[in-house]
Design a protein around this motif. Structure first.
Motif, PDB file in Angstrom:
ATOM      1  N   PRO A  76    -109.543  -5.811  -6.826  1.00 35.07           N
ATOM      2  CA  PRO A  76    -108.133  -5.850  -6.461  1.00 35.07           C
ATOM      3  C   PRO A  76    -107.291  -6.401  -7.609  1.00 35.07           C
ATOM      4  N   ALA A  77    -106.093  -5.876  -7.753  1.00 42.24           N
ATOM      5  CA  ALA A  77    -105.212  -6.350  -8.807  1.00 42.24           C
ATOM      6  C   ALA A  77    -104.809  -7.795  -8.546  1.00 42.24           C
ATOM      7  N   ALA A  78    -104.968  -8.653  -9.577  1.00 41.74           N
ATOM      8  CA  ALA A  78    -104.638 -10.069  -9.432  1.00 41.74           C
ATOM      9  C   ALA A  78    -103.165 -10.281  -9.757  1.00 41.74           C
ATOM     10  N   LYS A 106     -91.798  -3.265  -6.164  1.00 39.77           N
ATOM     11  CA  LYS A 106     -92.726  -3.022  -5.057  1.00 39.77           C
ATOM     12  C   LYS A 106     -93.528  -4.274  -4.727  1.00 39.77           C
ATOM     13  N   LEU A 107     -93.969  -5.000  -5.765  1.00 39.61           N
ATOM     14  CA  LEU A 107     -94.781  -6.195  -5.557  1.00 39.61           C
ATOM     15  C   LEU A 107     -94.000  -7.289  -4.855  1.00 39.61           C
ATOM     16  N   SER A 126    -101.206 -10.966 -13.087  1.00 39.11           N
ATOM     17  CA  SER A 126    -101.720 -12.092 -13.878  1.00 39.11           C
ATOM     18  C   SER A 126    -102.672 -11.651 -14.965  1.00 39.11           C
ATOM     19  N   THR A 127    -103.358 -10.483 -14.805  1.00 35.88           N
ATOM     20  CA  THR A 127    -104.337 -10.071 -15.801  1.00 35.88           C
ATOM     21  C   THR A 127    -103.661  -9.609 -17.076  1.00 35.88           C
ATOM     22  N   ALA A 128    -102.532  -8.932 -16.949  1.00 33.22           N
ATOM     23  CA  ALA A 128    -101.862  -8.454 -18.153  1.00 33.22           C
ATOM     24  C   ALA A 128    -100.981  -9.513 -18.768  1.00 33.22           C
TER      25      ALA A 128
END
Length: 270
Positions: A76-78, A106-107, A126-128
């Motif tokens: 899942p995208a963090a 959207k987030l 948070s990952t990018a």
């Protein structure tokens, strides 16, 4: 006694048949009476022994490969939360965190709105936001070369500052380049356009405009890019800038951003 001879012949034949039936047969069909007796003598140790054949290997059942956790399964995208600061915009935050304006809308359930306010909390990927090494994602500014004020810049800078002062009180408008409203880079672009210099439209282009200078050498008309190069202000002297801060605010005079928040100072020559 001739009449007893046939009876004796039949009785003899019965005895012969009975003796044949009592002979023991072995499994291979040979008669036990014909086999020689087993020898009870000890085995000769020097006699060659028959070779021992290796046992047949047992087949190994095939086991299907199991999915590796963390690789075959989708992650899942963090996301993480950031507190908005004055001058933050969705465009700047999207670029800083490797995302897009639509993704942030959207987030954060913003719909089509781009209005964000200092002090609010915004969800961002948070990952990018923090690549390897923990460094924040920022566009690389041009090599730092110290700009030198001159008469041409002084004249052009004065014209740019004068234009910016005339816009004080006008509303912040996302993507605005005047005359009714401005965003931060639109105001700076129009100010230097008034002085005869065409700057790039966005902060990501303006960070490469002119030559790099330093905080102690700032002169009126220089560009101050801050907050991950997502915001720009026009230096007017005395440690202050004119800028269009964010939606809901107006073009105003403000103190210089803290040195830790500034990514580049740009010196423009008319």
């Amino acid at each position: 006694m001739w009449w007893a001879l046939p009876f004796l012949t039949v009785l003899f034949a019965l005895f012969v048949l009975l003796g044949a039936g009592l002979t023991v047969n072995e499994p291979d069909g040979s008669s036990s009476a014909a086999r020689p007796p087993a020898s009870l003598e000890p085995e000769d140790p020097t006699a060659p022994k028959p070779p021992q054949l290796p046992p047949l290997p047992h087949p190994v059942p095939h086991k299907p490969a199991e999915p590796r956790p963390g690789r075959d399964a989708a992650r899942p995208a963090a996301v993480k939360k950031v507190v908005l600061r004055p001058g933050d915009t969705l465009y700047a935050l999207a670029h800083k965190h490797g995302s897009t304006v639509k993704a942030l809308q959207k987030l954060n359930s913003l719909g089509a709105s781009t209005l964000i306010y200092a002090g609010d909390t915004l969800r961002v990927p948070s990952t990018a936001a923090e690549p390897r090494g923990g460094a924040s994602h920022r566009p690389s500014p041009a090599p730092q070369k110290t700009g030198t004020p001159d008469k041409r810049h002084a004249k052009g800078g004065a014209a740019a500052v004068a234009f910016a002062r005339a816009q004080l009180g006008k509303p912040y408008v996302w993507g605005g380049t005047g005359p009714r409203g401005f965003d931060c880079s639109g105001l700076v672009m129009r100010a230097w356009q008034k002085a005869g210099v065409q700057l790039p439209r966005t902060t990501w282009g303006q960070i490469h405009a002119g030559t790099a200078t330093s905080r102690p050498r700032l002169v009126p008309g220089d560009l101050v890019l801050s907050y991950g190069a997502g915001h720009v202000g026009l230096y007017i002297g005395n440690g202050k800038v004119i800028h269009a801060p964010r939606p809901g605010r107006t073009v105003t005079v403000a103190p210089l951003a803290a040195p830790s928040d500034v990514v580049s100072y740009r010196h423009i020559t008319a």
